[in-house]
Design an enzyme around this catalytic site. Structure first.
Site, short mmCIF file in Angstrom:
data_model
loop_
_atom_site.label_atom_id
_atom_site.label_comp_id
_atom_site.label_asym_id
_atom_site.label_seq_id
_atom_site.Cartn_x
_atom_site.Cartn_y
_atom_site.Cartn_z
N HIS A 49 0.83 -1.20 0.00
CA HIS A 49 0.00 0.00 0.00
C HIS A 49 0.87 1.25 0.00
O HIS A 49 2.08 1.18 0.24
CB HIS A 49 -0.96 0.02 1.20
CG HIS A 49 -0.32 -0.26 2.53
ND1 HIS A 49 0.66 0.52 3.07
CD2 HIS A 49 -0.55 -1.25 3.43
CE1 HIS A 49 0.99 0.04 4.25
NE2 HIS A 49 0.29 -1.05 4.50
P1 TYD Z 1 -2.32 -3.45 7.71
O1 TYD Z 1 -2.40 -2.09 7.09
O2 TYD Z 1 -2.89 -4.59 6.92
O3 TYD Z 1 -0.79 -3.80 8.08
P2 TYD Z 1 0.50 -3.86 7.11
O4 TYD Z 1 0.79 -2.47 6.70
O5 TYD Z 1 1.60 -4.45 7.92
O6 TYD Z 1 0.17 -4.73 5.94
O7 TYD Z 1 -3.00 -3.40 9.14
C1 TYD Z 1 -3.42 -4.56 9.81
C2 TYD Z 1 -4.65 -4.22 10.65
O8 TYD Z 1 -4.31 -3.33 11.71
C3 TYD Z 1 -5.76 -3.55 9.85
O9 TYD Z 1 -7.00 -4.09 10.27
C4 TYD Z 1 -5.67 -2.10 10.26
C5 TYD Z 1 -5.13 -2.16 11.67
N1 TYD Z 1 -4.29 -1.01 12.05
C6 TYD Z 1 -4.76 -0.12 13.00
O10 TYD Z 1 -5.87 -0.23 13.52
N2 TYD Z 1 -3.95 0.91 13.39
C7 TYD Z 1 -2.73 1.09 12.86
O11 TYD Z 1 -2.01 2.05 13.24
C8 TYD Z 1 -2.27 0.18 11.83
C9 TYD Z 1 -0.93 0.36 11.18
C10 TYD Z 1 -3.09 -0.87 11.47
#
Ligand code: TYD
Length: 136
Positions: A49
């Site tokens: 992303h």
């Molecule tokens: P995600 O964006 O998929 O993680 P990565 O960037 O490692 O692929 O996030 C995983 C889950 O955590 C998603 O449901 C969103 C949640 N999340 C939060 O609630 N707060 C945060 O600060 C972050 C980074 C993720």
């Protein structure tokens, strides 16, 4: 490419080492949020992303992982394998984190509160927004 590897200032003596983050000292922005990623095993890819508003500082405080960064034109791969280096990522960088070692803990600092609306999770949409931003 809006990224840089930062050698952090380390306070070390015979008791061990300590690293702190403050604006302008090891971290180029005011930290509003931090999180860490752990129990991600080899073979798993995270990220995939870009963020419209967030800047990030990534530190492998334990173990190692790789980060593929992409600005819509070029890609580069950075390995993080020491708590003494941080990877700064600017806004709108596409990123993938992978090749996590079994003991990896990736600490992430950012200048924003969590907001799913600032995420771009589709690569074609990302390229479209990069072009739009370039045009004006
Ligand atoms: P995600 O964006 O998929 O993680 P990565 O960037 O490692 O692929 O996030 C995983 C889950 O955590 C998603 O449901 C969103 C949640 N999340 C939060 O609630 N707060 C945060 O600060 C972050 C980074 C993720």
């Amino acid at each position: 490419m809006d990224y840089k590897l930062i050698d952090m200032t380390v306070f070390g003596d015979n008791r061990g080492h300590l690293i702190s983050f403050e604006k302008c000292n090891n971290c180029p922005f005011d930290v509003k949020r931090s999180f860490y990623i752990f129990d991600t095993v080899p073979g798993i890819v995270r990220g995939n992303h870009a963020n419209r508003n967030s800047e990030f500082l990534l530190i492998a405080i334990s173990g190692s992982c790789k980060i593929k960064v992409d600005d819509g034109k070029r890609q580069e791969i950075i390995e993080l394998n020491t708590p003494q280096k941080a990877l700064y990522l600017g806004r709108m960088m596409w990123k993938e984190m992978y090749d996590f070692s079994y003991n990896a803990i990736l600490l992430v600092l950012t200048n924003t509160l969590y907001d799913e609306k600032e995420y771009i999770r589709n690569y074609d949409e990302y390229l479209k927004e990069i072009k739009q931003n370039e045009m004006g």
